[in-house]
Design a protein around this motif. Sequence first.
Motif, short mmCIF file in Angstrom:
data_model
loop_
_atom_site.label_atom_id
_atom_site.label_comp_id
_atom_site.label_asym_id
_atom_site.label_seq_id
_atom_site.Cartn_x
_atom_site.Cartn_y
_atom_site.Cartn_z
N LEU A 116 46.57 37.14 35.88
CA LEU A 116 45.79 37.97 36.79
C LEU A 116 46.70 38.63 37.81
N CYS A 144 46.34 42.66 37.66
CA CYS A 144 45.22 43.15 38.46
C CYS A 144 45.68 43.86 39.73
N ILE A 193 41.73 47.67 38.23
CA ILE A 193 41.58 46.41 37.50
C ILE A 193 41.33 45.32 38.53
N GLY A 227 40.42 41.39 39.24
CA GLY A 227 40.44 40.09 38.58
C GLY A 227 39.59 39.08 39.34
#
Lengths: 492, 257
Positions: free
Chosen positions: A460, A464, A285, A287
Amino acid sequence: MEEAILSCKNLSLKLGGISIFENISLTLHRGELHLLMGENGTGKTSLVNILSGIYPFPLYTGDIHYKGHPLRLHMPKDAIKQHIVTIHQDIALFERMTIAENLYANLPETIPVKSTMSLSKKIKMADLFFHEHGLMIDSSRLICHCSSTTQRTIELLKLYLMKPDLLILDEPIAVINSRHLDIFLQLIAYLKKGGTTILCIAHDYQAFLPLIDHFSIFQGKCLAHTINRSDYSLENVENILKNDFCQSKYPKINIKKGAEVLCAENLCMKDTLKDISFTLQKGEILGFYGRAGSGKNALPKALFGIEPISHGSLYIDRLPARIASPQDAINLGLAYITDERYSYGLFHNLDSLENVFSIKKNRHGRFWTRTGFEFKQYLSYAEKMNLRVPPKINPQYLSGGQQQKLILMRWLMSPAKIFIFNEPTQSLDIPSKIDIYNLFNDLIMKGCSILIFSSNLEELMGVCDRIIYISHGVITGETCYGENVKYVKNLI
Amino acid sequence: MLPIKRLEEIKQVLTEKKQADVPSLAQLLDVTEATIRRDLEKLENEQFLTRTHGGAVLNEPAHANISLFQLPEEHNEIFQNIGQIAAQFVQNNDVIFLGPGISSRFIVRQLQNKINVTLITTDLMVAHDCSAYSPNISVILTGGSLNPTTLELSGQMTTNSLNNFYFNTSFFDIDGITFNRGYSVSSLNKAFLIQNVNQISQKSFALCPYNRFGRESSAVVGDINLFQSVITNEHLEDSFKEYYFQQKIQVFATFNV
């Protein structure tokens, strides 16, 4: 300085059953600059909306006194009549009108410029006015042809004409560049001298630190602290802000990252993005943090082929990819979940079921028929996503969270492997947010990768693996999960 | 093939299929039918099987032993998803504790890829499933007195041996959660065990399918803020999601779309 121009007592606001903020008391003195800080979603903008008449009187509870009298605003025009002027986060100008017309629109009645004045006369006056402030702006241009920086500058310059008693600024400098920042600072100094009280919301307050008289900090629905200029120290404020920063409440799982699935090299987009390079691994992930106007909104659109890339190359699964349209992006396994859910994410004339199957239809090129299979598939996905929406309903009646899940469901049914989210949890209630975070986990466990573009730093940092910071169209830094918050703050 | 090896093979076939006929066994092992008949006779003397006309049937007692460890069929998918998420928090080289309960049995099914993990448990069923599905994990059982129906260990001996450990991660199967009484489980022994282990763990997770929220069980473990992370599934009530988020408690809701 001593005289209170505005005082709020025990102000509370509830919207749709959800409490936005509770028991706020705030006093503003004549001629001061008061800075309002706090994380996203703590109610700063809602307070502004009350003071500018967007949320009319009976919607909130509590007392507001303005110049010694109770203040009851029923519409934004009432506020202007009281010399309360608001500059909102988003630019509010008439797009299809010239700069000159905009400059002289909606002024308080005391100012002797008639809205009925001819256009040529307005342009002449406006040119003269800009010249006075040392700016070369062609005032006969249409607003929609100007850059957002110019638009914001025009909004700010308009304040010279309005001479408000109370000025409210919501993130005024988020979209302007450094040259126009000087204009802004001059304006603030000029207005303060003239006795205007200014209430300002800004994340990036360092620029006008010397002009600030008071700080107030919003924390979890309440106004937690008010600090005098004299008691101010950078550490003091940072500490208060940091306490509110909580990474551990976000459900995050760590899975083993795989091979590189997406790589961007030196992506450029005409005057919004410059030299953007990054890679994304399988199961990661990533961000992107940026404020409005930093290029944070342009990048996802460029990746998905909505806006053209002027220079640079993209690789998907290590193969060069050319994305000229969203259809190309879909074919390459990309999915884009937009921040403007209702206006761009959903078809208003189709019901939920048709919205969900709108990509499938394109892919097979067959005529639309509602088969029993699709009905069944919709229901089973809806059950698994905890989405209680009958297939026949029109998406306009759904809540933000339900709309978001509906858009996501559309992509989950497609073979997409890279999910691009723009502001995934903006204006969602908490249960929907938690569902979205957990859906991220499900996606990466299934081998997908995720890009999140957001202006909510805390979120975030919570979800992330890596965060890339964008400012003015360039990458300014990168941090990994769990890195020091203070270090991150310096990067911004 | 050696006769002893052949007997092993026949045993394996019978355990899997519960029954076997002579011709197919002969074909499978590449020997004459007479040899198979002799082998079956030997195994009958061992009371492993019962000979029938033309074949053999596995004896029942061995079968009954397995059924004790069999899982109830209901809600399997929910537990499976919870187990999958929970397994993500087991790192290589960890020492973990799995509390008694069905959720734990599903966690050990997902640990095949972990290296050098030590598992401590008080539930014999968890230990059984771990050796069956994830033999790479080294399992340590605590001492204590055995509950014959649930196959869980408890008592002073359990507490004493647990105190020798410090756990990286602990997982507790919770039977009921309400705002008023917090976390509760079905027996006082279990509640005491969880309180005890929670104190000697670096990170603890409460495992609880959505339908146990809003329900109370007999023994209270602690208030609702006791655990920093909760693993449940997607149908969790909104009021709990909202409360946990505001209290800065992680909520994992196992979507499996």
